[in-house]
Enzyme design. Structure first.
Site, PDB file in Angstrom:
ATOM      1  N   ASP A  46       0.863  -1.180   0.000  1.00 41.85           N
ATOM      2  CA  ASP A  46       0.000   0.000   0.000  1.00 41.85           C
ATOM      3  C   ASP A  46       0.902   1.232   0.000  1.00 41.85           C
ATOM      4  O   ASP A  46       1.537   1.538   1.012  1.00 41.85           O
ATOM      5  CB  ASP A  46      -0.911   0.023   1.230  1.00 41.85           C
ATOM      6  CG  ASP A  46      -2.002  -1.052   1.173  1.00 41.85           C
ATOM      7  OD1 ASP A  46      -1.790  -2.076   0.490  1.00 41.85           O
ATOM      8  OD2 ASP A  46      -3.048  -0.865   1.812  1.00 41.85           O
ATOM      9  N   LYS A  64      -6.830   3.144  -3.602  1.00 36.83           N
ATOM     10  CA  LYS A  64      -7.293   3.129  -2.217  1.00 36.83           C
ATOM     11  C   LYS A  64      -7.550   4.555  -1.778  1.00 36.83           C
ATOM     12  O   LYS A  64      -6.791   5.456  -2.114  1.00 36.83           O
ATOM     13  CB  LYS A  64      -6.205   2.453  -1.362  1.00 36.83           C
ATOM     14  CG  LYS A  64      -6.407   2.496   0.131  1.00 36.83           C
ATOM     15  CD  LYS A  64      -5.352   1.646   0.833  1.00 36.83           C
ATOM     16  CE  LYS A  64      -5.357   1.895   2.330  1.00 36.83           C
ATOM     17  NZ  LYS A  64      -4.286   1.154   3.042  1.00 36.83           N
ATOM     18  N   LYS A  70     -10.192   0.096  -2.816  1.00 37.26           N
ATOM     19  CA  LYS A  70     -10.164  -0.149  -1.382  1.00 37.26           C
ATOM     20  C   LYS A  70     -10.490   1.120  -0.607  1.00 37.26           C
ATOM     21  O   LYS A  70      -9.650   2.001  -0.483  1.00 37.26           O
ATOM     22  CB  LYS A  70      -8.777  -0.671  -0.964  1.00 37.26           C
ATOM     23  CG  LYS A  70      -8.627  -0.842   0.550  1.00 37.26           C
ATOM     24  CD  LYS A  70      -7.263  -1.428   0.922  1.00 37.26           C
ATOM     25  CE  LYS A  70      -7.083  -1.429   2.428  1.00 37.26           C
ATOM     26  NZ  LYS A  70      -5.734  -1.862   2.837  1.00 37.26           N
TER      27      LYS A  70
END
Lengths: 284, 350
Positions: free
Chosen positions: B182, B250, B286
């Protein structure tokens, strides 16, 4: 020209706010002669769920306040009740059909009960706690602490005094309360909510549901986040069943108590857990 | 006779960006800062009122009990169970992994979560704790109970570090066994219009995700929408992240408020849908941070199903970044299976 009557819709008191029932249902409150008095919200299981969430959120703050502080806050409620005396007398007169003198007497008694319990807030630990005898260089001390969220079925026959006699003792030790008010005479309970909302009691410490105890009580009895159940006004219900539901999640259960609960310190200590700690003595 | 001198014109060759297949295919061979800017700023503006109205309409769907049972299990299977605190310890990571493997110890039918998400230095601890349940590669999360390890990298959460540090941070986590990375984008550069810099950094981090065998750890690109201020920026950043090679986009780090919101997630889903129509390629989404209740999470499931389709509701294409959400889902699950309301005493403390 006649004036259009403006009747009040009594709402629930949950988490310091006055929401309508999630179900949208209301029911009619009649006076002692059978005439329409007001509409009250008919709480559903989801209202009970919301009330428990609000009560749980309030436990940490209320139980962490010092006993002295809780006593001051509770005493303040008695002061505010005194100021709303006329409203309570009128509500009791209408819903119970009693004389003004009798209604006034009930308000006096309710205020006296608040004051009596408020006084115990910083004293009950000294009475119920103990320094236990041990054979060693230790102190061994037991103290009562609030159990958490207490669900209460208020006495059905009394509007204000019965209610106050069951919620005040649970509040003293730092519990938070979800109370199902008398189905026939719930107006004083909501008015009490209005008093609490403008007092120093944090939102969520007292939550008032109006409606049928028979519908709401099983959800409170089986709820995993309720720590204790006071069936005071539940003698008309299938309270054995409620006890069994409560046993599934290891709740403290207080059986029904016909009439109005007399003020006792035992009502305070019933909703507490005993914490015992060891502490070494200093070498003197 | 006077000599006439041509004024010196300094011709700077267009700054060429790092090659990224997707961007080359879409924008063309001359991939420069300018062509990227033209592309991103040429995207149509977002109808904010329409977007928010659509998002709130998606939140009003009535979910019946039978669907709710399935929704709750789906949510658990899509969760990246997260601990990103300065106070994290190996012990905390081990208990997080234990919870990921058996979210509800009282009910063995509870599905496992998709991944655990930790800081880079905790990856090896998480991998060790998962043991044989650690997923192989990047695409097997959720299959046969396999759980991924996701690592936040690139100077999370601020992203304020040199590219060399970000790349090293990423490579270290991948070597330690992270299946997913991430990364955070450089919001400062993005907001001041240096899209090319952000693009190059994503490409470089993607390259750092390469494992020794040539496969890639999945790259999730955190846009930190709470700092991008406008929906138009969120749309641009989503495109930028996809063009540069992100496998997932995300919303947030969870360290900045507002974190994930339904309108922002819906907007990102729309970009993903657009990309799928254009190229046939599926990008994951996400939302992370701020999703605490089952009720909220179900709204996101509805948004996914009605925007990009139900085939997106797999751990390969949709995740929730959350820590407290799981407990609420477990409480609702217990309510549905036992018939009475449950309480915080019946789930683990995190």
């Amino acid at each position: 020209m006649t004036r259009l009557a403006v009747t009040k819709t009594y709402k629930l008191y949950i988490g310091g706010k006055f929401p309508r029932s999630e179900s949208g249902h209301v029911y009619e409150i009649l006076d002692s002669n059978g005439a329409f008095l007001a509409n009250a919200a008919k709480a559903s299981r989801k209202d009970a769920r919301d009330a428990v969430v609000a009560a749980r959120a309030a436990v940490s703050g209320w139980s962490a306040a010092s006993g002295y502080n809780r006593g001051q806050v509770l005493y303040r409620i008695a002061e505010l009740l005194e100021g709303r005396r006329a409203q309570f007398i009128s509500e009791i007169q209408h819903s119970e059909g009693v004389s003004e003198a009798a209604a006034s007497g009930q308000v006096d008694a309710a205020i006296d009960v608040w004051v009596w319990y408020a006084g115990w807030a910083d004293k009950y630990v000294q009475v119920a706690g103990n320094g236990n005898p041990v054979t060693g260089p230790y102190f061994n001390i037991s103290t009562p602490e609030a159990t958490g969220v207490v669900a209460i079925l208020a006495p059905q026959g009394s509007s204000l005094l019965g209610l106050v006699s069951v919620i005040a003792p649970a509040l003293v030790s730092g519990n938070t309360v979800v109370v199902v008010a008398s189905a026939l005479a719930p107006l004083s309970a909501i008015s009490l909510g209005e008093v609490l909302a403008t007092s120093d009691v944090p939102g969520g410490v007292v939550n008032v549901l109006t409606g049928l105890a028979a519908e709401i009580a099983p959800w409170l009895a089986s709820h995993g986040d309720v720590n204790a159940l006071d069936l005071a006004g539940g003698e008309e219900l299938d309270w054995i069943e409620l006890q069994q539901l409560a046993a599934e999640t290891l709740k403290r259960v207080r059986p029904p108590e016909p009439g109005i609960a007399a003020p006792t310190i035992e009502r305070i200590t019933f909703f507490t857990e005993t914490k015992t700690v060891w502490h070494p003595k200093a070498m003197i | 006779m006077t000599t006439f001198e041509e004024p010196a014109v300094i011709v700077t060759p267009p700054h060429t960006l790092a090659p990224a297949q997707r961007a080359l295919a879409l924008i063309g061979g001359d991939l420069t800062e300018k062509s990227l800017r033209l592309h991103l700023e040429g995207l149509s503006g977002v109808d904010a009122v329409g977007l928010e109205a659509r998002a709130s309409a998606l939140g009003t769907r009535s979910i019946k009990n039978a669907s709710k049972v399935r929704a709750l299990d789906t949510i658990i299977g899509l969760i990246d169970l997260t601990t990103l605190e300065g106070a994290d310890t190996p012990g905390k990571v081990r208990s997080l992994v234990a919870k990921a493997l058996a979210p509800d110890a009282a009910d063995p039918t509870t599905p496992r979560v998709a991944a655990v998400c930790v800081y880079g230095d905790m990856v090896s601890e998480a991998v060790r704790a998962l043991g044989s349940s650690h997923a192989v590669g990047s695409d097997s999360a959720g299959l046969n109970g396999a759980v991924n390890v996701a690592a936040v990298a690139t100077a999370f959460p601020s992203g304020r570090a040199s590219l060399a540090v970000k790349v090293a941070d990423t490579a270290e986590a991948v070597v330690a066994g992270a299946n997913e990375i991430d990364m955070v984008i450089d919001r400062g550069a993005f907001l001041s219009g240096r899209y090319g810099l952000v693009f190059d950094q994503i490409v470089a981090v993607k390259e750092a995700c390469r494992r020794a065998d040539g496969s890639h750890a999945h790259l999730k690109v955190i846009l930190e929408t709470g700092e991008l201020t406008t929906y138009d920026n969120v749309r641009r950043a989503s495109w930028l992240a996809i063009l540069a090679g992100g496998d997932f986009i995300k919303t947030s780090t969870g360290k900045v408020a507002p974190a994930a919101t339904l309108p922002v997630t819906l907007l990102m889903l729309q970009v993903v849908r657009e990309w799928h129509r254009l190229t046939g390629e599926r990008i994951g989404v996400k939302p992370a941070g701020g999703i605490r209740t089952s009720k909220d999470a179900i709204k996101y499931l509805v948004a996914v199903a009605e925007t990009v389709g139900e085939e997106w509701l797999t751990p390969q294409l949709f995740r929730f970044g959350a820590s407290s959400l799981l407990n609420d889902v477990l409480l609702q699950r217990q309510k549905l299976s036992t018939g009475h309301y449950s309480g915080a005493d019946y789930v683990t403390m995190d």
